[in-house]
Motif scaffolding. Structure first.
Motif, PDB file in Angstrom:
ATOM      1  N   MET A  77       0.825  -1.184   0.000  1.00  0.00           N
ATOM      2  CA  MET A  77       0.000   0.000   0.000  1.00  0.00           C
ATOM      3  C   MET A  77       0.875   1.257   0.000  1.00  0.00           C
ATOM      4  O   MET A  77       0.617   2.191  -0.738  1.00  0.00           O
ATOM      5  N   ARG A  78       1.913   1.260   0.798  1.00  0.00           N
ATOM      6  CA  ARG A  78       2.796   2.423   0.869  1.00  0.00           C
ATOM      7  C   ARG A  78       3.457   2.669  -0.478  1.00  0.00           C
ATOM      8  O   ARG A  78       3.588   3.812  -0.901  1.00  0.00           O
ATOM      9  N   HIS A  79       3.832   1.616  -1.168  1.00  0.00           N
ATOM     10  CA  HIS A  79       4.448   1.744  -2.486  1.00  0.00           C
ATOM     11  C   HIS A  79       3.496   2.447  -3.450  1.00  0.00           C
ATOM     12  O   HIS A  79       3.910   3.319  -4.214  1.00  0.00           O
ATOM     13  N   SER A  80       2.222   2.117  -3.348  1.00  0.00           N
ATOM     14  CA  SER A  80       1.215   2.729  -4.208  1.00  0.00           C
ATOM     15  C   SER A  80       1.109   4.226  -3.936  1.00  0.00           C
ATOM     16  O   SER A  80       0.994   5.019  -4.861  1.00  0.00           O
ATOM     17  N   ASN A  81       1.148   4.620  -2.661  1.00  0.00           N
ATOM     18  CA  ASN A  81       1.076   6.044  -2.314  1.00  0.00           C
ATOM     19  C   ASN A  81       2.293   6.794  -2.836  1.00  0.00           C
ATOM     20  O   ASN A  81       2.175   7.915  -3.295  1.00  0.00           O
ATOM     21  N   ASN A  82       3.474   6.160  -2.746  1.00  0.00           N
ATOM     22  CA  ASN A  82       4.679   6.809  -3.271  1.00  0.00           C
ATOM     23  C   ASN A  82       4.590   6.957  -4.774  1.00  0.00           C
ATOM     24  O   ASN A  82       4.992   7.982  -5.317  1.00  0.00           O
ATOM     25  N   ALA A  83       4.079   5.941  -5.456  1.00  0.00           N
ATOM     26  CA  ALA A  83       3.939   6.018  -6.909  1.00  0.00           C
ATOM     27  C   ALA A  83       2.961   7.126  -7.289  1.00  0.00           C
ATOM     28  O   ALA A  83       3.213   7.899  -8.218  1.00  0.00           O
ATOM     29  N   ALA A  84       1.857   7.220  -6.554  1.00  0.00           N
ATOM     30  CA  ALA A  84       0.884   8.283  -6.822  1.00  0.00           C
ATOM     31  C   ALA A  84       1.504   9.641  -6.553  1.00  0.00           C
ATOM     32  O   ALA A  84       1.301  10.596  -7.322  1.00  0.00           O
ATOM     33  N   GLY A  85       2.276   9.744  -5.484  1.00  0.00           N
ATOM     34  CA  GLY A  85       2.951  11.005  -5.174  1.00  0.00           C
ATOM     35  C   GLY A  85       3.953  11.385  -6.242  1.00  0.00           C
ATOM     36  O   GLY A  85       4.062  12.553  -6.624  1.00  0.00           O
ATOM     37  N   ASP A  86       4.688  10.387  -6.739  1.00  0.00           N
ATOM     38  CA  ASP A  86       5.661  10.640  -7.814  1.00  0.00           C
ATOM     39  C   ASP A  86       4.954  11.094  -9.084  1.00  0.00           C
ATOM     40  O   ASP A  86       5.396  12.025  -9.759  1.00  0.00           O
ATOM     41  N   THR A  87       3.862  10.429  -9.400  1.00  0.00           N
ATOM     42  CA  THR A  87       3.096  10.801 -10.596  1.00  0.00           C
ATOM     43  C   THR A  87       2.531  12.208 -10.433  1.00  0.00           C
ATOM     44  O   THR A  87       2.606  13.028 -11.355  1.00  0.00           O
ATOM     45  N   ALA A  88       1.975  12.492  -9.258  1.00  0.00           N
ATOM     46  CA  ALA A  88       1.423  13.823  -9.003  1.00  0.00           C
ATOM     47  C   ALA A  88       2.523  14.881  -9.138  1.00  0.00           C
ATOM     48  O   ALA A  88       2.289  15.953  -9.712  1.00  0.00           O
ATOM     49  N   ALA A  89       3.716  14.597  -8.648  1.00  0.00           N
ATOM     50  CA  ALA A  89       4.826  15.552  -8.756  1.00  0.00           C
ATOM     51  C   ALA A  89       5.205  15.788 -10.216  1.00  0.00           C
ATOM     52  O   ALA A  89       5.466  16.923 -10.620  1.00  0.00           O
ATOM     53  N   ARG A  90       5.219  14.734 -11.018  1.00  0.00           N
ATOM     54  CA  ARG A  90       5.534  14.883 -12.450  1.00  0.00           C
ATOM     55  C   ARG A  90       4.456  15.697 -13.168  1.00  0.00           C
ATOM     56  O   ARG A  90       4.764  16.568 -13.984  1.00  0.00           O
ATOM     57  N   VAL A  91       3.199  15.408 -12.861  1.00  0.00           N
ATOM     58  CA  VAL A  91       2.095  16.147 -13.486  1.00  0.00           C
ATOM     59  C   VAL A  91       2.175  17.620 -13.085  1.00  0.00           C
ATOM     60  O   VAL A  91       2.033  18.515 -13.922  1.00  0.00           O
ATOM     61  N   TRP A  92       2.406  17.873 -11.799  1.00  0.00           N
ATOM     62  CA  TRP A  92       2.495  19.260 -11.336  1.00  0.00           C
ATOM     63  C   TRP A  92       3.652  19.995 -12.028  1.00  0.00           C
ATOM     64  O   TRP A  92       3.502  21.138 -12.463  1.00  0.00           O
ATOM     65  N   ALA A  93       4.796  19.345 -12.148  1.00  0.00           N
ATOM     66  CA  ALA A  93       5.945  19.964 -12.813  1.00  0.00           C
ATOM     67  C   ALA A  93       5.622  20.279 -14.272  1.00  0.00           C
ATOM     68  O   ALA A  93       5.978  21.342 -14.788  1.00  0.00           O
ATOM     69  N   ALA A  94       4.925  19.360 -14.931  1.00  0.00           N
ATOM     70  CA  ALA A  94       4.554  19.584 -16.334  1.00  0.00           C
ATOM     71  C   ALA A  94       3.564  20.738 -16.457  1.00  0.00           C
ATOM     72  O   ALA A  94       3.682  21.577 -17.368  1.00  0.00           O
ATOM     73  N   LEU A  95       2.594  20.804 -15.553  1.00  0.00           N
ATOM     74  CA  LEU A  95       1.621  21.908 -15.583  1.00  0.00           C
ATOM     75  C   LEU A  95       2.310  23.243 -15.302  1.00  0.00           C
ATOM     76  O   LEU A  95       2.034  24.246 -15.976  1.00  0.00           O
ATOM     77  N   ALA A  96       3.186  23.263 -14.317  1.00  0.00           N
ATOM     78  CA  ALA A  96       3.911  24.494 -13.992  1.00  0.00           C
ATOM     79  C   ALA A  96       4.752  24.941 -15.181  1.00  0.00           C
ATOM     80  O   ALA A  96       4.785  26.127 -15.513  1.00  0.00           O
ATOM     81  N   ASP A  97       5.400  23.997 -15.834  1.00  0.00           N
ATOM     82  CA  ASP A  97       6.198  24.333 -17.013  1.00  0.00           C
ATOM     83  C   ASP A  97       5.315  24.905 -18.108  1.00  0.00           C
ATOM     84  O   ASP A  97       5.654  25.916 -18.729  1.00  0.00           O
ATOM     85  N   LEU A  98       4.173  24.276 -18.338  1.00  0.00           N
ATOM     86  CA  LEU A  98       3.249  24.745 -19.371  1.00  0.00           C
ATOM     87  C   LEU A  98       2.773  26.167 -19.083  1.00  0.00           C
ATOM     88  O   LEU A  98       2.796  27.035 -19.947  1.00  0.00           O
ATOM     89  N   VAL A  99       2.361  26.410 -17.850  1.00  0.00           N
ATOM     90  CA  VAL A  99       1.746  27.686 -17.502  1.00  0.00           C
ATOM     91  C   VAL A  99       2.781  28.784 -17.243  1.00  0.00           C
ATOM     92  O   VAL A  99       2.590  29.923 -17.653  1.00  0.00           O
ATOM     93  N   LEU A 100       3.881  28.450 -16.585  1.00  0.00           N
ATOM     94  CA  LEU A 100       4.810  29.482 -16.142  1.00  0.00           C
ATOM     95  C   LEU A 100       6.021  29.689 -17.049  1.00  0.00           C
ATOM     96  O   LEU A 100       6.612  30.765 -17.034  1.00  0.00           O
ATOM     97  N   ARG A 101       6.407  28.658 -17.807  1.00  0.00           N
ATOM     98  CA  ARG A 101       7.652  28.795 -18.549  1.00  0.00           C
ATOM     99  C   ARG A 101       7.508  28.728 -20.062  1.00  0.00           C
ATOM    100  O   ARG A 101       8.149  29.484 -20.776  1.00  0.00           O
ATOM    101  N   GLN A 102       6.672  27.839 -20.570  1.00  0.00           N
ATOM    102  CA  GLN A 102       6.578  27.685 -22.023  1.00  0.00           C
ATOM    103  C   GLN A 102       6.096  28.954 -22.703  1.00  0.00           C
ATOM    104  O   GLN A 102       6.613  29.348 -23.734  1.00  0.00           O
TER     105      GLN A 102
END
Length: 144
Positions: free
Chosen positions: A1-26
């Motif tokens: 279960m903990r592994h799943s939460n870390n994977a979700a957190g990692d995915t959320a971090a990647r999505v957030w970074a991509a959104l921030a890049d799209l909105v703030l930098r591109q």
């Protein structure tokens, strides 16, 4: 279960970074607004806060999240450029009202038009993808 939460957190971090890049930098809309209007982004934000109507200096300070002396400097410059007017508040002579001039309204509306223009990458999505994204964003907004 903990592994799943870390994977979700990692995915959320990647999505957030991509959104921030799209909105703030591109597509740096802040820089575009600053260049188009010849004003710092904070001064432009002051104009945009005044679009709905006049504000007292205190209310403008609160909405800009600055201190009173800095708001005064901002309004001084905007007034020098003919974008705002300061008048005595009609019911509280101790307060000053800040009002957009016609030139200030035009500048604020130009900034709003630039900032509200969707990024090119978003415009490249098809209607189904946009509908999916709209649904997800609505879900995210409801989660807060």
């Amino acid at each position: 279960m903990r592994h799943s939460n870390n994977a979700a957190g990692d995915t959320a971090a990647r999505v957030w970074a991509a959104l921030a890049d799209l909105v703030l930098r591109q597509e740096n809309r802040r820089a575009e607004v600053e260049e188009a209007l010849g004003l710092s982004f904070l001064r432009t934000r002051a104009l945009r806060r005044l679009l709905p109507g006049p504000l007292t200096m205190r209310d403008l300070t609160d909405r800009l999240n600055t201190d009173k002396p800095y708001t005064t400097l901002i309004v001084d410059e905007l007034e020098r450029r003919g974008l705002v007017e300061r008048t005595v508040h009609p019911t509280d002579r101790r307060s000053k009202l800040v009002t957009l001039t016609p030139a200030g309204t035009a500048a604020a509306e130009q900034a709003e038009a630039i900032l509200s223009r969707p990024p090119t990458a978003l415009l490249a999505l098809d209607q189904d993808e946009l509908a999916d994204l709209e649904r997800l964003v609505a879900k995210l907004r409801g989660a807060g």
